[in-house]
Structures are given as structure tokens and as C-alpha cells.
Motif scaffolding. Structure first.
Motif, PDB file in Angstrom:
ATOM      1  N   ARG A 173       0.826  -1.208   0.000  1.00  0.00           N
ATOM      2  CA  ARG A 173       0.000   0.000   0.000  1.00  0.00           C
ATOM      3  C   ARG A 173       0.864   1.263   0.000  1.00  0.00           C
ATOM      4  N   GLN A 174       1.861   1.289   0.887  1.00  0.00           N
ATOM      5  CA  GLN A 174       2.692   2.485   0.986  1.00  0.00           C
ATOM      6  C   GLN A 174       3.536   2.705  -0.271  1.00  0.00           C
ATOM      7  N   GLY A 175       3.910   1.634  -0.939  1.00  0.00           N
ATOM      8  CA  GLY A 175       4.721   1.763  -2.139  1.00  0.00           C
ATOM      9  C   GLY A 175       3.907   1.956  -3.393  1.00  0.00           C
ATOM     10  N   ASN A 176       2.587   1.985  -3.251  1.00  0.00           N
ATOM     11  CA  ASN A 176       1.682   2.156  -4.402  1.00  0.00           C
ATOM     12  C   ASN A 176       2.027   1.131  -5.494  1.00  0.00           C
ATOM     13  N   PHE A 177       2.191  -0.131  -5.068  1.00  0.00           N
ATOM     14  CA  PHE A 177       2.607  -1.187  -6.000  1.00  0.00           C
ATOM     15  C   PHE A 177       1.567  -1.430  -7.107  1.00  0.00           C
ATOM     16  N   THR A 178       0.313  -1.132  -6.817  1.00  0.00           N
ATOM     17  CA  THR A 178      -0.724  -1.332  -7.834  1.00  0.00           C
ATOM     18  C   THR A 178      -0.416  -0.520  -9.085  1.00  0.00           C
ATOM     19  N   SER A 179      -0.038   0.723  -8.891  1.00  0.00           N
ATOM     20  CA  SER A 179       0.275   1.590 -10.040  1.00  0.00           C
ATOM     21  C   SER A 179       1.539   1.118 -10.756  1.00  0.00           C
ATOM     22  N   VAL A 180       2.540   0.711  -9.965  1.00  0.00           N
ATOM     23  CA  VAL A 180       3.790   0.242 -10.568  1.00  0.00           C
ATOM     24  C   VAL A 180       3.530  -0.984 -11.444  1.00  0.00           C
ATOM     25  N   LEU A 181       2.725  -1.913 -10.924  1.00  0.00           N
ATOM     26  CA  LEU A 181       2.406  -3.122 -11.689  1.00  0.00           C
ATOM     27  C   LEU A 181       1.600  -2.782 -12.935  1.00  0.00           C
ATOM     28  N   ALA A 182       0.669  -1.847 -12.798  1.00  0.00           N
ATOM     29  CA  ALA A 182      -0.155  -1.458 -13.952  1.00  0.00           C
ATOM     30  C   ALA A 182       0.703  -0.850 -15.057  1.00  0.00           C
ATOM     31  N   SER A 183       1.720  -0.085 -14.660  1.00  0.00           N
ATOM     32  CA  SER A 183       2.577   0.561 -15.661  1.00  0.00           C
ATOM     33  C   SER A 183       3.476  -0.445 -16.381  1.00  0.00           C
ATOM     34  N   SER A 184       3.610  -1.623 -15.817  1.00  0.00           N
ATOM     35  CA  SER A 184       4.473  -2.644 -16.434  1.00  0.00           C
ATOM     36  C   SER A 184       3.707  -3.584 -17.364  1.00  0.00           C
ATOM     37  N   LEU A 185       2.372  -3.460 -17.399  1.00  0.00           N
ATOM     38  CA  LEU A 185       1.554  -4.427 -18.132  1.00  0.00           C
ATOM     39  C   LEU A 185       1.935  -4.534 -19.608  1.00  0.00           C
ATOM     40  N   ASP A 186       2.110  -3.376 -20.254  1.00  0.00           N
ATOM     41  CA  ASP A 186       2.441  -3.402 -21.685  1.00  0.00           C
ATOM     42  C   ASP A 186       3.790  -4.074 -21.924  1.00  0.00           C
ATOM     43  N   GLY A 187       4.763  -3.764 -21.077  1.00  0.00           N
ATOM     44  CA  GLY A 187       6.086  -4.370 -21.213  1.00  0.00           C
ATOM     45  C   GLY A 187       6.053  -5.873 -20.990  1.00  0.00           C
ATOM     46  N   VAL A 188       5.259  -6.304 -20.000  1.00  0.00           N
ATOM     47  CA  VAL A 188       5.123  -7.737 -19.728  1.00  0.00           C
ATOM     48  C   VAL A 188       4.500  -8.433 -20.929  1.00  0.00           C
ATOM     49  N   LYS A 189       3.428  -7.823 -21.475  1.00  0.00           N
ATOM     50  CA  LYS A 189       2.750  -8.412 -22.631  1.00  0.00           C
ATOM     51  C   LYS A 189       3.697  -8.520 -23.825  1.00  0.00           C
ATOM     52  N   LYS A 190       4.462  -7.459 -24.075  1.00  0.00           N
ATOM     53  CA  LYS A 190       5.382  -7.438 -25.214  1.00  0.00           C
ATOM     54  C   LYS A 190       6.469  -8.511 -25.055  1.00  0.00           C
ATOM     55  N   ALA A 191       7.000  -8.636 -23.847  1.00  0.00           N
ATOM     56  CA  ALA A 191       8.052  -9.627 -23.602  1.00  0.00           C
ATOM     57  C   ALA A 191       7.538 -11.044 -23.811  1.00  0.00           C
ATOM     58  N   ILE A 192       6.317 -11.296 -23.367  1.00  0.00           N
ATOM     59  CA  ILE A 192       5.750 -12.641 -23.495  1.00  0.00           C
ATOM     60  C   ILE A 192       5.442 -12.956 -24.961  1.00  0.00           C
ATOM     61  N   LYS A 193       4.943 -11.972 -25.694  1.00  0.00           N
ATOM     62  CA  LYS A 193       4.663 -12.196 -27.123  1.00  0.00           C
ATOM     63  C   LYS A 193       5.941 -12.455 -27.919  1.00  0.00           C
ATOM     64  N   ALA A 194       7.067 -11.963 -27.414  1.00  0.00           N
ATOM     65  CA  ALA A 194       8.343 -12.121 -28.125  1.00  0.00           C
ATOM     66  C   ALA A 194       9.006 -13.468 -27.868  1.00  0.00           C
ATOM     67  N   ILE A 195       8.426 -14.304 -27.005  1.00  0.00           N
ATOM     68  CA  ILE A 195       9.014 -15.619 -26.714  1.00  0.00           C
ATOM     69  C   ILE A 195       9.030 -16.468 -27.985  1.00  0.00           C
ATOM     70  N   ASP A 196      10.165 -17.036 -28.289  1.00  0.00           N
ATOM     71  CA  ASP A 196      10.327 -17.854 -29.496  1.00  0.00           C
ATOM     72  C   ASP A 196       9.815 -19.270 -29.222  1.00  0.00           C
TER      73      ASP A 196
END
Length: 683
Positions: free
Chosen positions: A628-651
Motif C-alpha cells: 500500500r505504501q509503495g503504491n505497487f498497484t500503479s507500478v504493476l499497472a505501468s508494467s503491463l504493456d512491457g510484460v505483454k510485449k516480452a511474453i509475445k516475443a518468446i520464441d
């Protein structure tokens, strides 16, 4: 975490009895490192001499000069000693080709894969194939009329047979190409003939045949099929496996070769499972009835520290005794040139190798536990397990150094749904003792081992014991029995014992420190398993957390990074460790692909995302304040696109690519739902 019966990339033979990775490459470097440079040329020259006695001398000299001396071995390699010795296998004089065979065998054992590959490429199999019928015929004659044959003739054929078989064993581990060529020789009847005559032939020769069979039946279907379908072969192996079963922990009072022969026979039987009727072996629970009663006493009857001390004492004595001039041209050296001290050192090494072999087999036992929810037969599961990805490895002190005592109650009745047979806890204590390093186990680069074969064997035992522990705890992770999961003190004690060993092993890296690095890699896997069995019960210590983070950052091995992340995930779930939970969570967030690709790679990143979801899935835990204090929800939300892109790039075309992509997609979906859930809490 998937289970696997076999770790197919692993081979049984120690890759190098006298490691030389610390030496610089090249002939010039080998010449500078060797103290016997001036002795090389006379050996090579006399290998081609017209005088048979000089040719024999040269062959024996090779065995003498390479002993515990990797630099000289490399120098001889550079002078084509392998090709010269293979030529001598066709010598007109029997004594010459017998000694040439002995030298080649010693090069195989001391030099490892590279020399074996060179021998294969230089067509050593052609003369070896020619030796096999000669040995068989001679042995038959000796066995039919033993009194008419002189002892010297028996000794020659026994030694030749042992050397040929040992060389074939080493060659079979060199490559699939070499293994297929050896399969074509159809060695099984030849090798089994030695085991069938075990009461008549020297134990060393019979044991070499068993070792070769053990290797040939390791995930090699042609050999497995031939043994599995011959009732006489199976009966012979079963008799040998049972012969030393009742050791009662007194292995040191027995002939190590006899124990090794029993262990090898048990290993062969396990390699060829499942055994079909009508063999008696098909009615047995091989692990429960044969393997464990035989191997548990073997691994509990040895003190690695006592052996290390004995070796150091022998080396001190050796340093004060006058040395023999083994290469004197005045007299032809003998094959049995070793001093009494050298034979004692060899005997201690052989005991270590028997323990290592036992641990390899036990590691396989612990890798094939039944899944608790599965109703399939053991035979069906063996076939199915072959197709699963492997997290479990196949195959590796005194309590003063090993941490706290561990008391795991193994006597309680086992639930039918338990994935953990009661023998597992009984194995943990001796295994923890076997991972504790001695003074000779991992010498620093600045101070090479005073006896490399002992160091190689000791480190191999430590690593094999760790592999076995790794499998035990990954197996327990699948469904921890209630009595084990509740015994938190045992979990903490095991955890501390492994860290005690790691502290003694140290973190030195670089050329020549491969075994030390391998120890760390396997140990982290074992720690992950322990952390999962006792999740939330192992308190994180700042220095251990820091070491795991540093290891994750410094290694280039993505699988090791995954293990580091998984272990840290378990530590982060200790309810009251608020500060360390924050430290670990912030580290995981730093692995996410926000402004670019993850710095640790896709698979470890996926593991980190999964870990964060798991750690903070219960908002009532004390450490949730960090989320809660680290506002991890926002940090995780901001990483969603990067996570999706990395997973789609798996060979998907790469090995394991499909499975990783499926897992990545699932974790990404979980992340989306997790973010929604945390936002809905409005905390």
C-alpha cells in the motif's frame, strides 16, 4: 515445478578426474605449466622404436607421466600421443599393445571428454572391436582349464579386458555418435559374461564390466531392451544387487569393490525398469526392496572429513619418502608402478566414487515420486514423466559444520495420498552431512589442490548429495505430508545447514572454479524447494537475501535466476519480516519491463510477476503495508504493456518455448486480474 525421471544431459562418468580448466590453453602454455617438458620427446620417439622393449617402455611411461598432471597430459596430447598409442594397439608384440591399451584407458579417465572424442575420431573402435572376441576366447579357455594357465597369462588378459571395457565405457559418454557406434558392437552379452563369472574373475574386472553396463543402460533403449528381456541377465544382476544389501552401515569393513559392484548392479536394474514378467525382479518394488536397503548404509557409513584428513596425512608422508625414478631408461617400468601410498590414495578415491554413484541412483529415486492426485500405475507414470519439463535433477561433514540437528519423524503411517514416501526424511540427515565441504573439496584458484583426484571426487559427492536434496524437497513441494510441513524447526535447520555449506564453499568464480559455481546453482534450487515446503516459516536474513539478489544479477543463466527469484519469493512471505519483504518486493519490481526489456530475461521476469501476485494475494498479512505504501498497484499497472510485449516475443521454436509462452500468458492474465482486485480493495 515439473518432475523428471531423467536429466538426459547428464552423463555418469566424471568429466575429468584431474581437472585442468584452470590451465591456459595452447602448447606453449602447457609446456610452461609442465615440469616434465624434457621427458616428452623421448617418449614420443621411442613409441616408434624398432625395439619392442622401448615401445613398451614408452607406453608405460605415458601412464606414469600423466598421473595427477594435467599440464603434461595436455602437452602429450599436443604431440599426438593418442594417435601414436592407437597405432600401437596393432603392434606385433603382445606386451606393447597391452600397455598401449592401459595408457589409453588412463588417458580416458584422467582426460575426460576431449580425449575420448579425439580417440573416437581417430578410429579407436576398430582395434577395440578386434580385441573383444580375442578376450572372450581367451577367457573361456582360462575358465575351462584354470590350472593349466599360468598366473601371468591370466593377469594379462584380466588387465586387458578391464582396460578395453573401461575405455568403451568412457567413449560411450562422449557423444551420441560414439554411443550409437558402441551399440552396434552389441556389447551386452560380452559384458554380462563377466558378471556371470563373478566368483572366478578378479573383482576389478567384473566391476569395470558393471560400470560399462550401468552407463550403457542410462537412457539408451537398445541396451535397456536387451537386458530387460533376458531373464538370466536380470537374475544375475538381482543376485549381485542383493549380495551386499545387509551392510548395517559398516561399509568401511567391506571391500569397496564388492560394494561398488552391488551398487552398480542395483543401478543397472533401475535403469532398465519396468521389468516385465516372468522375471522375479518384476515382482519387486525395486526402490523399496533393493535400492534403499543397499544404498542408505553406503551413504551413511562414510566421513568425508576423515577421508580428507587421511589424504592430507598420506600426502605429507609421500612428501618425505624418496621418490622412485619411474622413467629411468635403465629399467623398464612396470604397469603396477604405484607405491603403497598411491594405492591407499586410490582406495580412498574409490570409496568416494562409490558414494557418489549411490547418490546418483538415489537422486533418481527421489525424482520419480508419484503425484498425490494421480491414479495411474507406476509404469504409466514413468512414460508420462519422460515428457515433462525438468526442475528436478537426475543423477549430488560433520555436524559441527553442518548446522543444527534435524529431527524429521519418518515413522508415522503414510497417507495413501502422500507424495512423500517415509524414506525421504531418513535420507535428509546423511545428505546434509555429505554437502559440508572439507579442506580439500574446493581449493581456491591461488592454491591448487594437493591431490586433484580427491578434490574432484569430494566435490562430486557434495554436488550429488545436493542434487538428491534438491529432488527430495521439490518432491515434497508437490504435496508436503502434514507431519513434515508442521515441523518448522526441521525446515529451518535444513535451511541453515545448506547456508552453512555455502558459506564454506565461498563465492570465488572464474576459470577452475566450475564446481564451486555448480554447487551454488544446485543449492539455490534446494533452498527454493525448502522455502516452498515451509513457505512463510523461514525468516529472511538480510545477508542471505542480499547474496541471492547478487547471484541473480551476476549470473547469465536464466534458470538460476528463476531459482533465485523463487527462493526470494518464499522468504518474502515470512509474515512479520516487514523490512525484508519490502527489500525483496522492490527488487522484483526492478525486474519488470517498464521502460524496456527486463534486465534479467523473460523467464525470470515472469517468475518475479508471479511472485509478486503470490506474496500480496492476502491483504491481511502484516507485510501488506509495503504494497500500500509503495503504491505497487500503479507500478504493476505501468508494467503491463512491457510484460505483454516480452511474453509475445518468446520464441516458440526454441526448446521449452511453447511451455514458457503458455505460462507467460497465464501469468499476464493473473496480473491483470490481480491489479483489478487490488484496486477494488481501495486500501
Amino acid at each position: 515445478m515439473g518432475k523428471s525421471q531423467k536429466k538426459k544431459s547428464m552423463r555418469r562418468h566424471n568429466p575429468m578426474r584431474v581437472p585442468d580448466s584452470h590451465l591456459p590453453h595452447g602448447l606453449a602454455a602447457a609446456s610452461e605449466s609442465s615440469s616434465k617438458t624434457n621427458e616428452i620427446l623421448p617418449i614420443i620417439q621411442k613409441m616408434e622404436s624398432a625395439d619392442a622393449s622401448e615401445r613398451r617402455w614408452a607406453c608405460v611411461a605415458v601412464s606414469n607421466i600423466i598421473q595427477n598432471d594435467p599440464a603434461t597430459r595436455r602437452l602429450l596430447q599436443g604431440r599426438n600421443v593418442v594417435g601414436a598409442l592407437i597405432t600401437r594397439l596393432s603392434d606385433s608384440e603382445e606386451e606393447v599393445w597391452v600397455e598401449a591399451m592401459g595408457a589409453l584407458r588412463n588417458l580416458c579417465i584422467d582426460g575426460g571428454y576431449d580425449i575420448c572424442a579425439e580417440m573416437y575420431n581417430k578410429n579407436i573402435l576398430t582395434p577395440l572391436k578386434a580385441f573383444i572376441p580375442k578376450i572372450s576366447t581367451t577367457l573361456s579357455q582360462l575358465l575351462e582349464n584354470p590350472k593349466t594357465s599360468p598366473d601371468s597369462a591370466k593377469k594379462i588378459v584380466y588387465e586387458l579386458a578391464e582396460n578395453v571395457i573401461t575405455t568403451l565405457w568412457c567413449l560411450s559418454e562422449t557423444s551420441n555418435k560414439a554411443l550409437n557406434a558402441i551399440n552396434d558392437i552389441q556389447l551386452i552379452p560380452f559384458l554380462m559374461s563377466f558378471l556371470a563369472a563373478k566368483h572366478i574373475l578378479p573383482l576389478a574386472t567384473v566391476t569395470s564390466a558393471a560400470q560399462c553396463l550401468y552407463v550403457l543402460t542410462d537412457d539408451n533403449f537398445p541396451a535397456i531392451k536387451e537386458l530387460r528381456t533376458d531373464a538370466a541377465y536380470l537374475a544375475c544382476l538381482l543376485e549381485l544387487a542383493k549380495s551386499e544389501g545387509a551392510t548395517n552401515g559398516k561399509q568401511k569393513e567391506l571391500d569397496n569393490k564388492a560394494v561398488a559392484l552391488s551398487v552398480l548392479s542395483a543401478g543397472i536394474l533401475r535403469n532398465v525398469m519396468p521389468i516385465p514378467p516372468p522375471s522375479v525382479a518384476s515382482t519387486l518394488d525395486m526402490d523399496k526392496d533393493i535400492i534403499l536397503p543397499l544404498l542408505q548404509p553406503v551413504i551413511t557409513s562414510i566421513s568425508l572429513h576423515a577421508i580428507s584428513d587421511s589424504v592430507q596425512e598420506l600426502l605429507q608422508r609421500q612428501a618425505t619418502e624418496p621418490s622412485l625414478e619411474k622413467l629411468s631408461l635403465k629399467g623398464t617400468p612396470q604397469s603396477d608402478h604405484k607405491t603403497d601410498i598411491e594405492r591407499q590414495l586410490d582406495s580412498l578415491e574409490a570409496r568416494l566414487r562409490t558414494v557418489q554413484l549411490s547418490l546418483e541412483i538415489l537422486t533418481g529415486v527421489c525424482a520419480t515420486l508419484p503425484d498425490p492426485e494421480s491414479d495411474v500405475s507406476p509404469d504409466q507414470e514413468e512414460d508420462e514423466d519422460e515428457d515433462e519439463d525438468a526442475e528436478i535433477d537426475e543423477a549430488g561433514a560433520d555436524d559441527a559444520e553442518g548446522g543444527d540437528d534435524v529431527e524429521m519423524d519418518a515413522d508415522e503411517p503414510e497417507s495413501k495420498k502422500s507424495a512423500s514416501p517415509s524414506f525421504l526424511p531418513n535420507l535428509v540427515l546423511p545428505l546434509l552431512q555429505l554437502i559440508q565441504p572439507t579442506a580439500l573439496s574446493f581449493p581456491p584458484l591461488s592454491s591448487p589442490s594437493p591431490h586433484p583426484p580427491t578434490t574432484s571426487a569430494l566435490s562430486a559427492v557434495h554436488i550429488s548429495a545436493l542434487e538428491c536434496l534438491n529432488n527430495i524437497f521439490l518432491s515434497l513441494t508437490i504435496s508436503p505430508p502434514e507431519n513434515v510441513a508442521k515441523d518448522v524447526q526441521s525446515g529451518v535447520s535444513v535451511w541453515n545447514s545448506i547456508w552453512s555449506a555455502l558459506q564454506l564453499v565461498g563465492t570465488q568464480t572464474g576459470t577452475g572454479q566450475e564446481r564451486r559455481q555448480e554447487f551454488w546453482e544446485i543449492a539455490v534450487g534446494a533452498l527454493w524447494g525448502i522455502g516452498n515446503v515451509w513457505k512463510g516459516a523461514v525468516e529472511p536474513h538480510a545477508e542471505q537475501v542480499q547474496v541471492l539478489m547478487q547471484l541473480c544479477d551476476s549470473t547469465s543463466d536464466e534458470r538460476l535466476r528463476v531459482k533465485c527469484v523463487g527462493t526470494l519469493e518464499c522468504l518474502a512471505q515470512y509474515p512479520t519480516a516487514i523490512e525484508q519483504n519490502k527489500n525483496i518486493a522492490e527488487y522484483f519490481l526492478g525486474l519488470l519491463p517498464t521502460a524496456g526489456p527486463s534486465r534479467v530475461g523473460t523467464e525470470p521476469m515472469i517468475q518475479a510477476v508471479s511472485a509478486l501476485i503470490d506474496i500480496y494475494s492476502d491483504e491481511t498479512l502484516p507485510y501488506d503495508v509495503n504494497f500500500r505504501q509503495g503504491n505497487f498497484t500503479s507500478v504493476l499497472a505501468s508494467s503491463l504493456d512491457g510484460v505483454k510485449k516480452a511474453i509475445k516475443a518468446i520464441d516458440r521454436r526454441k526448446e521449452g518455448g511453447n511451455d514458457l509462452r503458455r505460462r507467460g500468458d497465464l501469468v499476464r492474465e493473473n496480473l491483470v486480474e490481480f491489479i483489478k482486485y487490488r484496486k477494488s480493495l481501495k486500501l
